[in-house]
Design a protein around this motif. Structure first.
Motif, short mmCIF file in Angstrom:
data_model
loop_
_atom_site.label_atom_id
_atom_site.label_comp_id
_atom_site.label_asym_id
_atom_site.label_seq_id
_atom_site.Cartn_x
_atom_site.Cartn_y
_atom_site.Cartn_z
N LEU A 174 19.76 10.37 8.83
CA LEU A 174 18.43 9.80 8.83
C LEU A 174 18.52 8.36 8.36
CD1 LEU A 174 15.28 10.10 8.95
CD2 LEU A 174 15.40 10.84 6.56
N LEU A 175 17.93 7.45 9.13
CA LEU A 175 17.92 6.05 8.76
C LEU A 175 16.60 5.72 8.07
CD1 LEU A 175 19.28 3.26 8.87
CD2 LEU A 175 18.13 2.90 11.08
N LEU A 176 16.69 5.27 6.83
CA LEU A 176 15.52 4.83 6.07
C LEU A 176 15.42 3.32 6.22
CD1 LEU A 176 16.16 6.92 2.80
CD2 LEU A 176 14.95 7.62 4.89
N THR A 177 14.38 2.87 6.88
CA THR A 177 14.26 1.45 7.21
C THR A 177 13.24 0.77 6.32
OG1 THR A 177 12.46 1.71 8.81
CG2 THR A 177 14.71 2.09 9.61
N THR A 178 13.31 -0.55 6.30
CA THR A 178 12.33 -1.33 5.53
C THR A 178 11.10 -1.65 6.36
OG1 THR A 178 13.49 -3.36 6.16
CG2 THR A 178 14.05 -2.37 4.04
N ALA A 179 11.19 -1.51 7.68
CA ALA A 179 10.06 -1.82 8.56
C ALA A 179 9.08 -0.66 8.56
CB ALA A 179 10.56 -2.10 9.97
N ALA A 180 7.80 -0.98 8.54
CA ALA A 180 6.75 0.04 8.54
C ALA A 180 6.46 0.47 9.97
CB ALA A 180 5.49 -0.50 7.89
N THR A 181 7.43 1.12 10.60
CA THR A 181 7.28 1.56 11.98
C THR A 181 6.95 3.04 12.02
OG1 THR A 181 9.65 2.00 12.07
CG2 THR A 181 8.91 -0.15 12.82
N ALA A 182 6.45 3.48 13.17
CA ALA A 182 6.14 4.89 13.32
C ALA A 182 7.43 5.71 13.33
CB ALA A 182 5.37 5.12 14.62
#
Length: 788
Positions: free
Chosen positions: A738-746
């Motif tokens: 699972l990739l936890l990103t900093t962008a608030a994407t869906a």
């Protein structure tokens, strides 16, 4: 209140058994109690009023039983209130590490056995029944061992821990608070519950070399990740108090460690309850200050509120007079003690025993037996179980006694308090089956004089049940340290575990190994039952016996719990809460170490003999690789806002009988801001699978499952790549990333999840009953309906 009265509320100097004596007409208080109450115009707390054991010297001829405990408490309380100008009652503090350490007190399995059940709900119910029983005897505060995380099994107090994992310890800590206390922080404690003081905060399970009272070499990051999660769970559950650990962090004893007690636990974690010192721990601060007045000021300003047996806190008044401490600082501690007394209703009319006490005692005993049964863990079986044969030899030092299966901090038991393995087997086998028994060896020595008699029974038997293990049992000849810890040594000592009994080689007495070899040499099949309070070295046992059961001290239900598994009446459901070492030289072997590429020693293989989470069931189950829905990417912002994913895994049972297992969820950090650990337990679910059936388990994955902690132990979600792994122990995990990103994407839609290499996956067209989905529940819970 006067300064003297305030100081009195912060002192717990008396050993409770010195406060009273029996008379022909009941109980009378001693001059020692009256003098202590007059010295301060009252007493803050009295420890162990009803404690019974070899150290206190209280037994059936002298101690308080369930029938007269409330009467004793009321008599002592009347004397204390009479000597208090303001009529302030005392807190009565009792040891309840695995049931009440008092005559007639229910004995639960030790914490290590409780954790082997992986059933916090069952433990919560047992704790609630024990609380009713303890409160009915006039006690107010229970000292309960839940916070120590075991990092070295050589430590004698291993049995008091829930094992090596902080998540597992946190889950059971929450269950203890809910069961025993039954209320949140600051709320009134119900009349049938007790306030809890949990021990030990924090890091005591990591002493160097597993030595009791020894130093620790903990950095703040290690403390935050491993030892503060159960403390944080205690705070969140509303625990009334914490006991400061004997150990130190970065060279400063916890009882005098302001950064830990005040900045971290009170400040960052939000704890507003009582901090109690451990027995005589404040006296050790004289090595830092040189005088008791300065030591008293140091401890109180650090965050310690209440003493235990020491000669330091009586000097608090002098510390105020000398300007080492302000009276306002003193008042903060006094207010916490008084607030707990108000929460317990001690200023109201004298309490009457809660209704349903007899029922609570019966329920506590029933749930204790169920916990014991759930803790039995099958480590090996080459087809010897269930037992077969017309003549069964039950041999070994645990064969026909309960004394060694009860654990440390246990009161003397009535003769009919439980059932031994030999007695339970004899009562359960079919008519015509003979059960013979002999000890063959003792627990701790190399005496081989009784082996020949045992071998003769083995030679004539169809199968041998060889009952080996350790003991924390104290007796009248045990010598004690100033704080009640056992002083080891002596030719007749049978202790291999317990407070003060640390073990370098992790081996039991040489006589037991000799018994094992000579019994095996007869050619009669051997089924080993290991009863222990710490992970001993069991390599020779596992390689010699055809089957092996492990049970950490289960209490009085030892015989029934083991017999039901031996005869196939019950599936072995226990799972190891701690890794079993190959030998002491290979330590540490806990599973959640930092993830460095280390190949092992030249002269020994790496890793444990059996890993954390291990345990065999009625039939091997096949787990699919996990699927993560609805996607494999999510933003940190969305997780913090409450977004959750689902980790789904299917379990197939190809066997002829229903079987159960614990599906375990682990987090493995691939990238992280601090060096990651190999993996971290983040959830678990019990699941039962019908014969020939398949069940799908869904585990929630949210912020709590993927969070790290800061240096104060507070959870925080950080960006990076992680892997969520599932399996039935750390030895058979498969994962999905699972990739936890900093962008608030869906949240991304599913892309299909590939299983890890070499792991079988259930085909969609598998024969058998249609697949069903287990009811959704938080990790760490069991389905509501299950077979017992």
């Amino acid at each position: 209140m006067t300064l003297t009265e305030k100081v009195g509320q912060l002192n717990q100097r008396l050993y409770g058994w010195h406060a009273w004596r029996r008379t022909p007409n009941g109980f009378a208080v001693t001059e020692k109690l009256v003098a202590e109450a007059r010295r301060y115009g009252g007493i803050g707390a009295v420890y162990g009023l009803q404690r019974a054991d070899a150290w206190s010297g209280q037994g059936w001829a002298t101690g308080a039983t369930a029938d007269d405990g409330a009467e004793l408490a009321a008599e002592v309380q009347r004397a204390i209130v009479t000597e208090s100008r303001l009529g302030i009652p005392a807190l009565f503090v009792e040891e309840v590490p695995h049931g009440h350490q008092a005559l007639d007190g229910t004995v639960l399995p030790v914490a290590l056995a409780v954790a082997s059940s992986w059933d916090p709900d069952l433990y919560e119910r047992a704790s609630q029944a024990v609380a009713t029983e303890v409160r009915a005897r006039g006690a107010h505060v229970a000292l309960v061992s839940t916070l120590d995380v075991l990092r070295d099994p050589r430590w004698g107090r291993a049995e008091e821990t829930f094992g090596e994992d902080p998540y597992l310890a946190a889950v059971f800590t929450t269950a203890a608070v809910r069961g025993l206390q039954g209320c949140g922080a600051g709320e009134p404690v119900p009349a049938d519950r007790v306030a809890v003081v949990l021990k030990h905060a924090a890091g005591q399970g990591a002493t160097i070399g597993g030595r009791n009272w020894a130093a620790t070499e903990l950095g703040w990051r290690e403390l935050a990740e491993i030892h503060l999660p159960p403390v944080r769970a205690a705070v969140d559950a509303g625990a009334a108090g914490l006991m400061a650990a004997y150990s130190e962090v970065d060279g400063l004893p916890v009882a005098a460690n302001r950064h830990l007690l005040t900045d971290v636990i009170r400040g960052a974690l939000g704890f507003d309850g009582l901090v109690m010192a451990d027995g005589t721990a404040l006296d050790r601060l004289l090595r830092l200050t040189g005088d008791p007045v300065s030591a008293a000021a140091l401890a109180l300003r650090a965050g310690t509120d209440l003493s235990l047996w020491d000669e330091v806190f009586p000097h608090l008044g002098t510390a105020v007079e000398r300007g080492l401490l302000t009276e306002e600082e003193l008042d903060h501690a006094v207010s916490r003690v008084l607030a707990l007394k108000f929460r317990l209703g001690l200023f109201d009319e004298p309490a009457v025993p809660p209704a349903g006490v007899d029922h609570a005692r019966r329920e506590a005993a029933r749930l204790s037996a169920e916990l014991a049964a759930r803790s039995v863990t099958l480590l090996r079986d080459d087809g010897q179980l269930p037992l077969r044969g017309r003549r069964i030899a039950v041999l070994g030092p645990h064969a026909d006694t309960l004394d060694h299966a009860l654990g440390d901090y246990t009161a003397p038991q009535r003769p009919d308090a439980g059932t031994t393995i030999a007695a339970a087997l004899r009562a359960a086998v079919p008519v015509g089956t003979e059960v013979v028994t002999a000890p063959g060896a003792d627990i701790a020595t190399d005496d081989e004089s009784a082996i020949s008699a045992a071998v003769a029974l083995a030679r004539d038997a169809d199968v041998v049940v060889l009952c080996l293990g350790g003991s924390s049992a104290r007796d009248a000849e045990t010598r004690f340290d100033v704080n009640g810890a056992a002083l080891t040594g002596g030719p007749r000592s049978q202790m291999t575990a317990g407070e003060g009994v640390d073990l370098a080689a992790l081996r039991v007495g040489a006589g037991q190994y000799a018994l094992l070899r000579r019994v095996a040499a007869t050619g009669t099949p051997v089924v080993a039952v290991v009863v222990q309070g710490r992970p001993h070295v069991l390599g020779e046992v596992l390689s010699t016996a055809a089957a092996c059961l492990n049970v950490f001290y289960p209490g009085p239900a030892l015989g029934t719990a083991v017999t039901d598994v031996l005869l196939g009446r019950r599936e072995p459901q226990g799972r190891l809460p701690v890794s079993l070492p190959r030998d002491a030289a290979s330590l540490p072997v806990h599973y959640n170490h930092r993830d460095h590429d280390w190949a092992g020693y030249l002269d020994a293989p790496p890793g444990p003999l059996l890993p954390f989470g291990s345990g065999l069931g009625a039939h091997p189950l096949v787990l699919s690789a996990p699927e993560l829905l609805p996607g494999k990417q999510v933003s940190v912002t969305e997780l913090r806002a409450g977004t959750e994913l689902t980790c789904r895994v299917s379990i197939r049972n190809d066997g002829p009988v229903r079987a159960s297992t614990v599906v375990q969820l682990y987090l493995r950090r691939i990238t992280a801001s601090t060096w990651p650990r190999t993996r971290e337990l983040r959830g678990f679910r019990w699941v039962e699978v019908p014969a020939g059936g398949c069940v799908t388990v869904e585990l929630t994955v949210g912020a709590a499952q993927v969070s790290a902690v800061d240096d104060c132990g507070r959870p925080q979600v950080e960006a990076g790549l992680v892997e969520l792994q599932t399996g039935t122990s750390v030895a058979d995990l498969t994962g999905v990333r699972l990739l936890l990103t900093t962008a608030a994407t869906a949240v991304a839609q599913p892309e299909g999840v590939s299983p890890s290499a070499g792991v079988p996956r259930s085909p969609s067209s598998s024969p058998g009953p249609p697949e069903r989905t287990a009811t959704q529940a938080p990790p760490g819970t069991r389905p509501a309906q299950r077979a017992l």
